[in-house]
Design an enzyme around this catalytic site. Structure first.
Site, PDB file in Angstrom:
ATOM      1  N   HIS A  19       0.810  -1.068  -0.030  1.00 59.85           N
ATOM      2  CA  HIS A  19      -0.076   0.457  -0.069  1.00 59.85           C
ATOM      3  C   HIS A  19       0.514   1.150   0.256  1.00 59.85           C
ATOM      4  O   HIS A  19       0.505   2.221   0.388  1.00 59.85           O
ATOM      5  CB  HIS A  19      -0.905  -0.021   0.981  1.00 59.85           C
ATOM      6  CG  HIS A  19      -1.851  -1.111   1.481  1.00 59.85           C
ATOM      7  ND1 HIS A  19      -3.020  -0.951   0.562  1.00 59.85           N
ATOM      8  CD2 HIS A  19      -2.214  -2.145   1.259  1.00 59.85           C
ATOM      9  CE1 HIS A  19      -4.262  -1.750   0.461  1.00 59.85           C
ATOM     10  NE2 HIS A  19      -2.654  -3.021   1.025  1.00 59.85           N
ATOM     11  N   LYS A  41      -7.872  13.955   4.033  1.00 59.35           N
ATOM     12  CA  LYS A  41      -7.196  12.886   4.654  1.00 59.35           C
ATOM     13  C   LYS A  41      -6.048  13.430   5.965  1.00 59.35           C
ATOM     14  O   LYS A  41      -5.854  13.885   5.917  1.00 59.35           O
ATOM     15  CB  LYS A  41      -6.166  12.780   3.514  1.00 59.35           C
ATOM     16  CG  LYS A  41      -5.486  14.061   2.962  1.00 59.35           C
ATOM     17  CD  LYS A  41      -4.605  14.260   1.747  1.00 59.35           C
ATOM     18  CE  LYS A  41      -6.160  13.523   0.222  1.00 59.35           C
ATOM     19  NZ  LYS A  41      -6.271  13.162  -0.499  1.00 59.35           N
ATOM     20  N   ARG A  42      -5.435  11.811   5.772  1.00 54.97           N
ATOM     21  CA  ARG A  42      -3.987  11.973   6.734  1.00 54.97           C
ATOM     22  C   ARG A  42      -3.194  13.471   6.253  1.00 54.97           C
ATOM     23  O   ARG A  42      -3.008  13.177   5.475  1.00 54.97           O
ATOM     24  CB  ARG A  42      -3.731  10.909   7.252  1.00 54.97           C
ATOM     25  CG  ARG A  42      -4.567   9.753   8.349  1.00 54.97           C
ATOM     26  CD  ARG A  42      -4.524  10.030   9.303  1.00 54.97           C
ATOM     27  NE  ARG A  42      -2.948  10.198  10.114  1.00 54.97           N
ATOM     28  CZ  ARG A  42      -3.171   9.119  11.081  1.00 54.97           C
ATOM     29  NH1 ARG A  42      -3.823   8.201  11.368  1.00 54.97           N
ATOM     30  NH2 ARG A  42      -2.078   8.951  11.414  1.00 54.97           N
ATOM     31  N   LYS A  83       1.517  14.542   0.677  1.00 50.99           N
ATOM     32  CA  LYS A  83       0.420  14.501   0.647  1.00 50.99           C
ATOM     33  C   LYS A  83      -0.498  16.078   0.218  1.00 50.99           C
ATOM     34  O   LYS A  83      -0.683  16.974  -0.163  1.00 50.99           O
ATOM     35  CB  LYS A  83      -1.688  14.505   1.675  1.00 50.99           C
ATOM     36  CG  LYS A  83      -1.160  12.452   1.573  1.00 50.99           C
ATOM     37  CD  LYS A  83      -2.116  12.201   2.814  1.00 50.99           C
ATOM     38  CE  LYS A  83      -1.617  10.482   3.300  1.00 50.99           C
ATOM     39  NZ  LYS A  83      -2.453  10.090   2.021  1.00 50.99           N
ATOM     40  N   THR A 128      -8.055   6.795  -2.082  1.00 52.95           N
ATOM     41  CA  THR A 128     -10.030   5.985  -2.210  1.00 52.95           C
ATOM     42  C   THR A 128     -10.469   7.531  -2.204  1.00 52.95           C
ATOM     43  O   THR A 128     -11.755   7.208  -2.141  1.00 52.95           O
ATOM     44  CB  THR A 128     -10.131   5.228  -0.933  1.00 52.95           C
ATOM     45  OG1 THR A 128      -9.657   5.236   0.493  1.00 52.95           O
ATOM     46  CG2 THR A 128      -9.362   3.649  -1.513  1.00 52.95           C
ATOM     47  N   LYS A 146     -14.173   8.532  -3.476  1.00 51.53           N
ATOM     48  CA  LYS A 146     -15.432   9.028  -2.985  1.00 51.53           C
ATOM     49  C   LYS A 146     -15.626  10.677  -2.828  1.00 51.53           C
ATOM     50  O   LYS A 146     -17.578  10.267  -3.547  1.00 51.53           O
ATOM     51  CB  LYS A 146     -15.177   8.517  -1.150  1.00 51.53           C
ATOM     52  CG  LYS A 146     -15.202   7.936  -0.575  1.00 51.53           C
ATOM     53  CD  LYS A 146     -14.867   7.427   0.847  1.00 51.53           C
ATOM     54  CE  LYS A 146     -13.463   6.070   1.066  1.00 51.53           C
ATOM     55  NZ  LYS A 146     -12.637   6.246   1.916  1.00 51.53           N
TER      56      LYS A 146
END
Ligand code: 26W
Length: 777
Positions: free
Chosen positions: A334, A510-511, A516, A618, A622
């Site tokens: 992952h 998100k985290r 990111k 993911t 969504k």
């Protein structure tokens, strides 16, 4: 399955009377939750048992995962049973409003994407009648609760999610197993959670292990009034599953974590072996014919040596055990972030699980004799990902680009030796929770146009494409607006900030991680703020920038970024001169339930990691499914999202993987800083006193421009991608003014989201990796 709502009401009322001594009208949300959930558990118990018996003699798959981010179960279970709306009516008529269950805590037994994926997979497998069982750990405390203090710092609190009970699981003490450590033995007690399929009688099982002591109390010590010692064994055992490690993408070699991983591995395998013997007898040579096990990253990788150990205890040789393990296990990777790859020091490992170490050493010897040049053990360190690749039948990444990077980069040498093992399984999400449940308004609109079964046949969304016209766009825009009104109310209640539903809702949830690039988003907001004040963006459509993110408690840089964004938010939200143009909200305690409010209300979905760093994502799926356009890079599943929905319907920017690879060693961020006065002004706010500053912000500033001893400047290419990011963001902002054209883009995204159902993903695992078949209940 037919469930009678009046019957559920009656049982709920009875439960409330004799367990809580209240009437339906008097019941607290927690009491109501417990009573109602138990009533549902009773009415599904027969179907659950039937589903288990159905599977007994057949080949099945087991998902091994240290995390299951299942969230709040009550609504999704009622939804999957098809009784949510009717039950709400039934209870309302009797004086209870089920919307009070919004107060029920999430079961956050996971960090982020990997844990939520596991939960979506279980939902899909049950709904597709696939024989899949989940195995995991029942953490007493889930992912910490987050709030911000008056200075904008993240504060963590323990997440005691089951303090009012856990009505969605049964304790199955009769299936308890023992786990041996060198100095003590602990019990692993299973708790079974039903996984209720949508539109089927089939009910799967998630089995979560909780550690307990063999002897809760040392009576001799108690009699000697040594109370510490009397309870020592109890505490030591319970410590193992006391808390979920809150790390996401940074690895820490902690003793207790080895114990957790070993308990997950050993308890689950002992359980599977017991059931195998009941169903197939004591000939273990056919084990792999009936069982496939999927390793969700390397967290459960100790299962590999543990299965070999257990089979050797049954009388097999190492070679026979190895062969069966090889045919049983497959491994999903992952992340390619090297700091996330598990590498255990062998001395630490030996002190906790000595027999596992011996077997890892034998696996390593076998590997080195067959393939000199490859290794699992090096410098007294066990590389769990390499062991997983060596033993697994199949290895997969979670989006096409990620699976390619595994072959080209992370596992390149392994790919050359075992090319036939490598696969891709692009992630997916369950459309039940992430559309049907969280956005019934949009679901109704779609049902009317493509048919009632699209939530189990998500590819039918494609049928929308030929029907999109101005009427439909207006209808979509009206629904989106209503979801923005609803989110505004939630944010007002939870954060005390009022936002205008006519603003663009630009969302990054998100985290928190440097890769990111929440910081890049924040810098662009600061830049836009100054430009608005300078009068340079007269036509800027008012926008609220919404952030939601938890940082690992020990990840100082990430915490600094959270505080900085909170400072930016305070400055902007307090500046009356931009009040009608700009707002920034960093919501506290972003979790599944918050996501269910935020995602349906988003206009723009920020997916802005540098190409080649986000395995899949993911949340992007969504948001797409709920009709947000993606503002993103060519990374992870974004690549496939724009392939499905069209470049023209999304906002793609930034350097590609090969571009970034070619500049990696020569890139000098400061040149960009020197050349771009707008970006410079934004970055300077880290240190120039525009907002309160501190040493950590200064360190963040210099990490961008000077680098640090352990990394080059701007490791995640914020400055490199900034210009195209800002341009693209402003283009999306301009386009939004054309409400019909923009709404059409949103709808094209909805209509193109069919591929991203986790039903599709789980069917691919079933047929291409596990070789298991669906089975009508
Ligand atoms: C041991 C520390 C640790 C904990 C968790 C290392 C790594 C992890 C996970 C692999 C982090 C994670 O959740 N990865 C995410 O997995 C999602 C599901 O496949 C992907 O969509 C995300 O891109 C990936 O970051």
């Amino acid at each position: 399955m037919h469930i009678n709502c009046q019957h559920i009401l009656q049982i709920t009322e009875a439960q409330l009377r004799y367990e809580h001594d209240v009437t339906l009208r008097e019941a607290s949300p927690q009491a109501l939750h417990e009573a109602l959930s138990k009533a549902v558990m009773m009415s599904i118990s027969e179907a659950w048992g039937e589903s288990k018996r159905n599977r007994m003699h057949r080949r099945k798959a087991c998902y091994f995962s240290a995390e299951y981010l299942i969230g709040r179960l009550v609504y999704s279970n009622l939804y999957n049973l098809g009784i949510l709306d009717e039950l709400k009516q039934t209870f309302l008529a009797a004086g209870a409003d089920l919307s009070c269950l919004e107060e029920i805590e999430d079961a956050a037994l996971g960090n982020g994407g990997l844990g939520r994926l596991a939960a979506c997979f279980l939902d899909s497998a049950a709904s597709c009648n696939l024989p899949l069982s989940g195995y995991g750990l029942r953490y007493r405390f889930g992912l910490f609760k987050q709030r911000f203090d008056e200075n904008g710092n993240q504060k963590e609190a323990a997440d005691d999610w089951s303090k009012y009970g856990d009505p969605w699981s049964y304790r199955r003490y009769n299936h308890t197993v023992k786990i041996q450590f060198p100095d003590h033995t602990v019990l692993a007690v299973p708790y079974d959670v039903p996984i209720i399929g949508y539109g089927t009688k089939n009910i799967g099982t998630l089995r979560l292990w909780q550690c307990e002591a063999e002897e809760e109390l040392d009576f001799d010590a108690f009699n000697a009034q040594d109370y510490q010692r009397a309870l020592a064994a109890k505490n030591e055992a319970e410590d193992i599953t006391r808390v979920l490690y809150p790390n996401d993408s940074t690895w820490e070699g902690k003793r207790l974590r080895v114990k957790q991983q070993y308990v997950l591995s050993s308890a689950s395998l002992q359980d599977i072996l017991r059931v195998y013997k009941v169903n197939h007898g004591t000939d273990m040579s056919r084990f792999a014919d009936f069982v496939a096990i999927q390793l969700n990253d390397t967290h459960p990788a100790m299962s590999i040596p543990e299965l070999i150990r257990l089979l050797m205890a049954e009388g097999m040789t190492f070679e026979q055990g190895f062969d069966i393990a090889q045919r049983t296990f497959s491994y999903t990777n992952h992340t390619i972030m090297t700091e996330a790859l598990e590498k255990w020091n062998m001395d630490l490992l030996r002190s906790v699980v000595p027999e596992i170490c011996d077997i890892i050493t034998r696996i390593d010897n076998k590997l080195k004799s067959e393939h000199p040049g490859l290794y699992i053990l090096k410098d007294n360190t066990a590389h769990m990902a390499y062991m997983s690749v060596y033993v697994a039948s199949y290895v997969n990444g979670v989006a096409e680009i990620h699976s390619q990077i595994l072959k080209d980069d992370l596992f390149h040498q392994w790919y050359q030796v075992f090319p036939e093992r490598f696969q891709n399984k692009t992630n997916g999400i369950t459309p039940r929770r992430w559309l049907g449940l969280c956005n019934p308004e949009l679901t109704r609109m779609i049902k009317y146009r493509v048919g009632g079964d699209f939530l189990t046949h998500l590819e039918k969304l494609e049928l929308l494409k030929s029907q999109i016209d101005d009427d439909m766009v207006r209808q979509f825009n009206a629904i989106k607006h209503s979801k923005k009104v609803a989110l505004a109310a939630v944010i007002e209640r939870c954060e005390g900030i009022s936002i205008n539903p006519d603003f663009i809702f630009d969302v990054q949830v998100k985290r928190l991680h440097e890769y990111k690039r929440q910081l890049m988003n924040a810098l662009s907001v600061v830049d836009i703020y100054f430009r608005i004040k300078d009068g340079q963006l007269p036509d800027f459509h008012p926008t609220v920038f919404i952030f939601g993110a938890k940082s690992a408690p020990g990840y100082d840089r990430a915490k600094t970024i959270i505080r900085y964004i909170n400072r930016i938010a305070r400055m902007i939200n307090n500046d009356a001169s931009v009040r009608d143009k700009l707002k920034v909200v960093f919501v506290q305690n972003y979790n599944c339930s918050y996501a269910e409010h935020i995602i349906p209300a988003a206009d723009i979905s920020e997916q802005i990691s540098p190409a080649g760093t986000e395995a899949s994502g993911t949340g992007n799926m969504k948001l797409m499914l709920n009709g947000a356009v993606t503002l993103g890079t060519m990374d992870g599943a974004n690549v496939e999202i724009v392939r499905e929905a069209g470049l023209e319907n999304n906002y793609i920017f930034g350097a590609s993987v090969p571009e970034l690879a070619s500049i990696r060693d020569t890139y000098w961020a400061r040149n960009i800083y020197d050349a771009d006065p707008f970006l410079r002004r934004a970055i300077n706010t880290l240190v120039d006193g525009t907002v309160p500053t501190d040493d950590q912000q200064r360190e963040l500033f210099s990490s961008l421009l000077d680098g640090a001893s352990w990394h080059r400047p701007d490791h995640y290419f914020i400055l490199k991608d900034y210009q195209s990011y800002l341009e693209t963001k402003l283009r999306a902002n301009r386009d939004y003014a054309g409400r019909l054209a923009f709404g059409r883009k949103c709808l094209m995204n909805v209509a193109s989201a069919g591929k991203f159902s986790s039903d599709r993903t789980i069917r691919q695992y079933a047929s291409e990796i596990w070789h298991v078949e669906p089975q009508q209940p």
